[in-house]
Design a protein around this motif. Structure first.
Motif, PDB file in Angstrom:
ATOM      1  N   LEU A  52       0.870  -1.252   0.131  1.00  0.00           N
ATOM      2  CA  LEU A  52      -0.153  -0.018  -0.048  1.00  0.00           C
ATOM      3  C   LEU A  52       1.008   1.401   0.055  1.00  0.00           C
ATOM      4  CD1 LEU A  52      -2.956  -0.984   2.358  1.00  0.00           C
ATOM      5  CD2 LEU A  52      -2.877  -1.056  -0.098  1.00  0.00           C
ATOM      6  N   VAL A  53       2.247   1.305   0.566  1.00  0.00           N
ATOM      7  CA  VAL A  53       2.961   2.095   0.244  1.00  0.00           C
ATOM      8  C   VAL A  53       3.084   2.752  -1.315  1.00  0.00           C
ATOM      9  CG1 VAL A  53       5.392   2.880   0.232  1.00  0.00           C
ATOM     10  CG2 VAL A  53       4.458   1.782   2.326  1.00  0.00           C
ATOM     11  N   PHE A  54       3.211   1.653  -1.992  1.00  0.00           N
ATOM     12  CA  PHE A  54       3.352   2.000  -3.576  1.00  0.00           C
ATOM     13  C   PHE A  54       1.983   2.526  -4.152  1.00  0.00           C
ATOM     14  CE2 PHE A  54       7.075  -0.266  -3.059  1.00  0.00           C
ATOM     15  CZ  PHE A  54       8.107   0.239  -3.855  1.00  0.00           C
ATOM     16  N   ASP A  55       0.837   2.107  -3.438  1.00  0.00           N
ATOM     17  CA  ASP A  55      -0.522   2.725  -3.936  1.00  0.00           C
ATOM     18  C   ASP A  55      -0.419   4.017  -3.382  1.00  0.00           C
ATOM     19  OD1 ASP A  55      -3.180   3.143  -4.484  1.00  0.00           O
ATOM     20  OD2 ASP A  55      -3.860   2.793  -2.190  1.00  0.00           O
ATOM     21  N   GLY A  56      -0.112   4.434  -2.314  1.00  0.00           N
ATOM     22  CA  GLY A  56      -0.020   5.907  -1.837  1.00  0.00           C
ATOM     23  C   GLY A  56       0.897   6.613  -2.573  1.00  0.00           C
ATOM     24  N   TYR A  57       2.018   6.204  -3.195  1.00  0.00           N
ATOM     25  CA  TYR A  57       3.161   6.697  -4.097  1.00  0.00           C
ATOM     26  C   TYR A  57       2.280   7.014  -5.047  1.00  0.00           C
ATOM     27  CZ  TYR A  57       7.297   7.855  -6.775  1.00  0.00           C
ATOM     28  OH  TYR A  57       8.245   8.323  -7.589  1.00  0.00           O
ATOM     29  N   ASP A  58       1.591   6.220  -5.816  1.00  0.00           N
ATOM     30  CA  ASP A  58       0.803   6.345  -7.040  1.00  0.00           C
ATOM     31  C   ASP A  58      -0.120   7.613  -6.821  1.00  0.00           C
ATOM     32  OD1 ASP A  58      -0.269   5.289  -9.920  1.00  0.00           O
ATOM     33  OD2 ASP A  58      -2.012   5.461  -8.825  1.00  0.00           O
ATOM     34  N   LEU A  59      -0.984   7.418  -5.739  1.00  0.00           N
ATOM     35  CA  LEU A  59      -2.018   8.459  -5.338  1.00  0.00           C
ATOM     36  C   LEU A  59      -1.469   9.935  -5.514  1.00  0.00           C
ATOM     37  CD1 LEU A  59      -4.291   9.856  -4.148  1.00  0.00           C
ATOM     38  CD2 LEU A  59      -3.386   9.056  -1.906  1.00  0.00           C
ATOM     39  N   VAL A  60      -0.046  10.114  -5.212  1.00  0.00           N
ATOM     40  CA  VAL A  60       0.401  11.626  -5.034  1.00  0.00           C
ATOM     41  C   VAL A  60       1.320  11.919  -6.221  1.00  0.00           C
ATOM     42  CG1 VAL A  60       1.904  12.818  -3.454  1.00  0.00           C
ATOM     43  CG2 VAL A  60       0.196  11.837  -2.642  1.00  0.00           C
ATOM     44  N   VAL A  61       2.086  10.728  -6.657  1.00  0.00           N
ATOM     45  CA  VAL A  61       3.171  11.237  -7.920  1.00  0.00           C
ATOM     46  C   VAL A  61       2.410  12.001  -8.944  1.00  0.00           C
ATOM     47  CG1 VAL A  61       2.643   9.255  -9.143  1.00  0.00           C
ATOM     48  CG2 VAL A  61       4.961  10.164  -9.082  1.00  0.00           C
ATOM     49  N   TYR A  62       1.267  11.585  -9.396  1.00  0.00           N
ATOM     50  CA  TYR A  62       0.476  12.422 -10.395  1.00  0.00           C
ATOM     51  C   TYR A  62       0.425  13.845 -10.126  1.00  0.00           C
ATOM     52  CZ  TYR A  62      -2.634  14.299 -14.097  1.00  0.00           C
ATOM     53  OH  TYR A  62      -3.031  14.935 -15.066  1.00  0.00           O
ATOM     54  N   GLY A  63       0.114  13.997  -8.850  1.00  0.00           N
ATOM     55  CA  GLY A  63      -0.115  15.461  -8.169  1.00  0.00           C
ATOM     56  C   GLY A  63       1.176  16.325  -8.253  1.00  0.00           C
ATOM     57  N   THR A  64       2.166  15.585  -8.247  1.00  0.00           N
ATOM     58  CA  THR A  64       3.548  16.148  -8.208  1.00  0.00           C
ATOM     59  C   THR A  64       3.956  16.769  -9.448  1.00  0.00           C
ATOM     60  OG1 THR A  64       5.025  14.147  -8.295  1.00  0.00           O
ATOM     61  CG2 THR A  64       4.385  14.778  -5.980  1.00  0.00           C
TER      62      THR A  64
END
Length: 445
Positions: free
Chosen positions: A27-39
């Motif tokens: 789920l760390v990588f799910d969270g990473y995917d959640l925010v990486v687009y916003g960055t």
């Protein structure tokens, strides 16, 4: 020493540590995917050489494509996970979303990038739906909300990681490098999970596979005395999967829980996609705007863990309602002219009231349903909730593209948090008839 099933037992507590650790890392990588687009969305808006011309409306749509995939993946995984087991779905999900992130890094146009975001979302949705079911079936009694929160703290932890890496590395490795980082589970997490992630003993027993359940319990040091059998406990009586989910007794709660998740994810994805851009327009520089994203997800990480302890004591329903309320108040406070330090503290509270609330919702849902509909229930929460997630980036794109003032944007989001409070308060009390599946050491401790 070996058991009568020929397997060397795991050390006390070790199996549970591996299960929670691997599930949280996924789920760390799910969270990473959640925010990486916003960055990287501001890069797309300002540099047409990356994916072609990208307007706020297109940027909002691109942010939503992954969430459509999450919706489809979660709903499919609900039925599949209840039929073939939690472990197989989780392993396939790790491989799938890793390949999706790599494909995003190679995209040369906005349309191809959008399709690859959709494909990535399929794997993430399947993972979200299955993880909560597995953890709920292993969590010790009286600590289910805590263990779910520990596991799902991987999402805000990954979100913090994405924001921090963007601050440190984005100007050096570019947006493609940020997506390549998201493909790392293929060579790290997947091999470990293949050897260390057991199938759910509770699920095996609910399918009548008692010998296999005994072998898994012996190998991983689980408590083999948990009385779970389809003919011996009312916990597995009734139709499995989605048929049971919308049967008598669950129909209304299922609709309300889905609505709660939709409101929570609308807030999560709208803020994580558009907060950096909103802060850029408020006059902060690029690194400063990303710092708000870092604080937002840091607040959700620590606040969610703290709230989970309260939920284990008082029940998840009042804590979820209180968390939604806190989110609404904090978002409204963002409309005030505050010193920077105070503003950052308020953003942390917004994180607790949005992403932190969603972490609590997953625990709430995973412990609400009986075993043979649990994966479907979590899948419904993750899948139907993604309708709100899909709407989040698009809503932000419409509001930003329409020239709405920052105060008005925040007021609209606060109103949605209030709607989440109302849906939460309407959920009826769950009926619990099922013993948990726990490691023997946890039972003794």
């Amino acid at each position: 020493m070996t058991t009568r099933h020929g397997a060397r037992p795991a050390r006390p507590g070790r199996a549970l540590a591996w299960i929670v650790g691997l599930a949280m890392t996924g789920l760390v990588f799910d969270g990473y995917d959640l925010v990486v687009y916003g960055t990287v969305v501001s890069t797309f808006l300002r540099d047409p050489s990356q994916l072609g011309p990208v307007t706020p409306a297109i940027a909002g749509a691109l942010g939503s494509y992954a969430l459509v995939g999450v919706l489809v993946g979660a709903l499919l995984a609900g039925s599949v996970g209840d039929l073939i087991g939690r472990r197989k779905v989780m392993l396939a999900s790790y491989a799938w979303f890793s390949l999706g992130m790599a494909a995003c890094a190679l995209a040369e146009s906005a349309s191809l990038f959008g399709w690859m975001r959709f494909a990535t979302g399929l794997g993430i949705g399947a993972l979200l739906a299955t993880t909560a079911a597995l953890i709920s079936e292993y969590a010790p009694p009286g600590r289910k909300n805590l263990y779910n929160a520990l596991t799902y703290s991987g999402i805000p932890l990954g979100s913090v990681l994405a924001a921090a890496l963007a601050i440190a590395l984005l100007e050096h490795i570019g947006w493609r490098g940020m997506f390549w980082i998201g493909a790392l589970p293929m060579v790290t997490l997947l091999p470990l999970a293949f050897f260390k992630m057991p199938e759910s003993v509770l699920w095996l027993k609910s399918r009548g596979r008692h010998e296999e359940a005994a072998r898994v319990a012996a190998k991983f040091g689980l408590d083999p005395a948990v009385p779970v059998a389809p003919t011996a406990t009312p916990a597995v009586a009734g139709k499995p999967g989605y048929a049971g989910l919308f049967g008598a007794g669950y129909r209304v709660p299922t609709l309300l829980l889905g609505g709660m998740s939709a409101m929570g994810l609308l807030l999560v994805y709208s803020l994580n996609t558009w907060l950096p851009e909103l802060m850029l327009r408020a006059g902060f520089n690029a690194r400063g705007s990303l710092s708000f994203l870092l604080v937002l997800n840091g607040g959700s990480l620590f606040g969610g863990l703290l709230a989970s302890r309260v939920a284990d004591r008082f029940g998840p329903k009042p804590v979820v309602a209180a968390s939604f309320t806190l989110g609404a108040l904090a978002i409204v406070t963002l409309t005030l002219h505050l010193p920077l330090a105070v503003l950052l503290a308020v953003v942390a509270l917004v994180g607790l009231g949005t992403s932190g609330t969603q972490t609590l919702i997953y625990g709430f849902v995973a412990n609400y349903y009986r075993t043979n509909v649990r994966a479907a229930g979590v899948a419904w929460c993750a899948g139907f909730g993604r309708l709100g997630g899909v709407a989040g980036p698009m809503l932000g794109g419409l509001l930003v593209g329409g020239g709405l003032a920052l105060d008005a944007v925040f007021q609209i989001l606060a109103g949605l948090a209030v709607l989440g409070v109302c849906l939460t308060l309407l959920v009826p009390v769950a009926r619990r008839t099922e013993p948990p599946q726990v490691p023997a050491a946890s039972r003794v401790a």
